[in-house]
Design an enzyme around this catalytic site. Structure first.
Site, PDB file in Angstrom:
ATOM      1  N   HIS A   1       0.797  -1.019   0.125  1.00 10.77           N
ATOM      2  CA  HIS A   1      -0.119   0.274   0.270  1.00 10.77           C
ATOM      3  C   HIS A   1       0.733   0.678   0.508  1.00 10.77           C
ATOM      4  O   HIS A   1      -0.015   2.342   0.331  1.00 10.77           O
ATOM      5  CB  HIS A   1      -0.751  -0.041   1.452  1.00 10.77           C
ATOM      6  CG  HIS A   1      -1.833  -0.997   1.644  1.00 10.77           C
ATOM      7  ND1 HIS A   1      -3.130  -1.181   0.854  1.00 10.77           N
ATOM      8  CD2 HIS A   1      -2.028  -2.520   2.650  1.00 10.77           C
ATOM      9  CE1 HIS A   1      -3.624  -2.505   0.980  1.00 10.77           C
ATOM     10  NE2 HIS A   1      -2.667  -3.588   1.807  1.00 10.77           N
TER      11      HIS A   1
ATOM     12  N   SER B   1      14.520  21.572 -15.760  1.00  6.84           N
ATOM     13  CA  SER B   1      13.822  22.541 -15.822  1.00  6.84           C
ATOM     14  C   SER B   1      14.129  23.285 -16.884  1.00  6.84           C
ATOM     15  O   SER B   1      15.314  23.799 -16.718  1.00  6.84           O
ATOM     16  CB  SER B   1      12.620  22.860 -14.760  1.00  6.84           C
ATOM     17  OG  SER B   1      12.302  23.742 -14.787  1.00  6.84           O
TER      18      SER B   1
ATOM     19  N   LYS C   1      16.090  21.067 -10.638  1.00 12.15           N
ATOM     20  CA  LYS C   1      15.379  20.028 -11.039  1.00 12.15           C
ATOM     21  C   LYS C   1      16.313  19.039 -11.653  1.00 12.15           C
ATOM     22  O   LYS C   1      16.869  19.530 -12.740  1.00 12.15           O
ATOM     23  CB  LYS C   1      14.339  20.581 -11.632  1.00 12.15           C
ATOM     24  CG  LYS C   1      12.884  21.685 -11.393  1.00 12.15           C
ATOM     25  CD  LYS C   1      11.994  20.709 -10.292  1.00 12.15           C
ATOM     26  CE  LYS C   1      11.832  19.746 -10.478  1.00 12.15           C
ATOM     27  NZ  LYS C   1      10.707  19.738 -11.354  1.00 12.15           N
TER      28      LYS C   1
ATOM     29  N   GLU D   1       9.084   9.015 -17.122  1.00 15.74           N
ATOM     30  CA  GLU D   1       7.974   8.681 -17.193  1.00 15.74           C
ATOM     31  C   GLU D   1       7.505   8.355 -18.989  1.00 15.74           C
ATOM     32  O   GLU D   1       6.600   8.092 -19.232  1.00 15.74           O
ATOM     33  CB  GLU D   1       7.952  10.764 -16.714  1.00 15.74           C
ATOM     34  CG  GLU D   1       8.634  10.527 -14.887  1.00 15.74           C
ATOM     35  CD  GLU D   1       8.073  11.604 -15.161  1.00 15.74           C
ATOM     36  OE1 GLU D   1       8.356  12.423 -14.571  1.00 15.74           O
ATOM     37  OE2 GLU D   1       8.671  12.763 -16.378  1.00 15.74           O
TER      38      GLU D   1
END
Length: 482
Positions: free
Chosen positions: A154, A275, A281, A288
């Site tokens: 979980h 970024s 970043k 992704e």
């Protein structure tokens, strides 16, 4: 426009030709079509359906077309597909004898054969990539067999494991993908050639001979089914969808574990971006994008199944529209395997952070309950409730868990050595105790890694034999002399 078979219908409209052509994705079966043609001509000659000089002329022309390559062909949409493009080119090179190529054959059994020839090779290449991927993962699992981390259920801290144990969970899942693809290969590598349009032919052909020439393992014994069957495509894409789920899970964990909040792994810079506005970043772009690309394979499967649903038997032109979704799935999965393999192979591990998380949030509570069962001979459910109470009080009152354990046990008139409580609460002791087959104990991780490695060697031999057979078929047909 070049028209080979418009006798009954007259000239085709240009926009109709563009709409119905399959040439934009037929490049995938160009080589397969040449091989299929050569095998068919050899059979026709050996069955005395073609004269030697006719067969030699056709085979020579086909070899020249193959050598010149797809780029040299006139991809006129009015020719519909790669089969007609090749036949049209053959006419230019050897005149009317080219028309004998299609004796005792239809485009229906021809395309069905081509798809199987092309797909079996792509399956083999995917399997080779997967095996190489898992070989590296098994080695990494041994390298990290002692690195304590926390396992999640979980997405909450569950029990201590090792990072090597986690890596082997990927190996275990993807091994089944290998087995599924190996099993699908059996149903891909069977020959429909000789079924013609749907009813076979009155010519004395030899389907067994073309099966052998093309390296198929069997023959589809019903001619109607042979030309209409595309379940082998649906099966392969279904298997790729399951593989996609397994690869996507890995990408998801890489993304999560590389965040500042988890901070247990770092993805190599070459698989990340920064970024456009925030200079600090480091975004896990490849993982992704992989998640998104893999989703489209599920969509491809649904599209394929929807096209197949409720089609009448034998060949329908709808079947043509399945193949772009097959090739899209093949290339996306091939590229993604390479990306995920690269990310894991170059992954940096934060061992200290892993150990901290394993120790920080009561992930050893199950072992404390097990210790109470072993030492005090009480039912597990009672031990579970006692330890649950220990954890609740420790969190609520911000008290040391060992001190809390002693107090709660005393309330139940139970007593256990403090040393045994301390041992039960150590992540490394938890891991050592879990010697169950497939468990996180370092020695067990080593054993399972070696077990996987042996099976991977078997799969590799199997796959390389298939690849060698495919290459031998190509070399034999492209160098065949009557």
């Amino acid at each position: 426009m070049n028209i080979l078979r418009r006798g009954r219908l007259g000239e085709i409209k240009e926009d109709v030709a563009r709409y119905t052509t399959s040439l934009s994705f037929d490049k995938e079966i160009f080589e397969a079509d040449i091989l299929c043609d050569i095998a068919h001509v050899i059979m026709l000659y050996k069955q005395d359906i073609l004269k030697k000089e006719e067969a030699e002329k056709i085979i020579s022309g086909l070899k020249e077309i193959y050598k010149d390559g797809l780029d040299k062909l006139n991809l006129d949409p009015s020719l519909d597909d790669i089969h007609m493009v090749i036949e049209n080119e053959l006419y230019k090179r050897i005149d009317d004898v080219a028309g004998k190529l299609q004796t005792a054959r239809s485009r229906n059994d021809q395309v069905a054969t081509d798809l199987r020839l092309a797909l079996r090779e792509k399956i083999v290449n995917i399997l080779i990539s997967l095996i190489a991927f898992l070989e590296d993962l098994t080695e990494l699992s041994k390298e990290y067999k002692d690195v304590i981390t926390v396992g999640y259920t979980h997405l909450q801290h569950a029990q201590p494991i090792t990072f090597g144990h986690l890596l082997l969970s990927y190996v275990s899942a993807i091994e089944r993908d290998i087995l599924r693809l190996l099993d699908s290969y059996k149903r891909v590598n069977i020959s429909p050639l000789g079924s013609c349009a749907l009813a076979g032919t009155g010519f004395n052909i030899d389907r067994e001979m073309t099966k052998e020439l093309l390296g198929f393992d069997g023959i589809i014994e019903n001619t109607i089914d042979a030309v209409s069957a595309r379940d082998f495509i649906a099966e392969v894409v279904a298997n790729l969808s399951i593989l996609s789920a397994n690869l996507s899970k890995i990408c998801e964990e890489l993304i999560l574990f590389s965040t500042y909040e988890f901070n247990t792994v770092e993805i190599d810079d070459s698989y990340c971006s920064t970024s456009s506005i925030m200079p600090q970043k480091k975004n896990p772009d490849v993982a992704e994008i992989a998640r998104a690309k893999l989703c489209s394979i599920y969509g491809n499967l649904i599209t394929i199944l929807t096209i197949l649903k409720a089609l009448p038997n034998a060949y329908n032109r709808d079947l043509q529209e399945i193949t772009p979704y097959l090739w899209d799935s093949i290339y996306k999965i091939t590229d993604t395997i390479k990306m995920v393999h690269g990310m894991l192979k170059s992954l940096k591990i934060n061992k200290d952070r892993m150990y901290f998380l394993a120790k920080a949030n009561y992930s050893t509570a199950t072992e404390l309950a097990d210790t109470l069962v072993r030492e005090l001979n009480i039912p597990f459910r009672k031990a579970h409730n006692i330890v649950g109470e220990i954890v609740r009080i420790s969190i609520k009152e911000r008290k040391d868990v060992i001190k809390t354990a002693k107090e709660v046990l005393k309330k139940y008139n139970l007593e256990i050595d403090e040393e045994k409580i301390e041992k039960a609460l150590k992540p490394e002791e938890n891991v050592k105790l879990r010697k169950t087959l497939g468990g996180p104990n370092p020695e067990e991780v080593e054993k399972r890694a070696e077990s996987f490695k042996k099976r991977l060697e078997e799969y590799k031999r199997n796959v390389l034999m298939k690849k060698e057979k495919i290459e031998n078929v190509k070399n034999m047909l492209l160098n065949y002399n009557l």
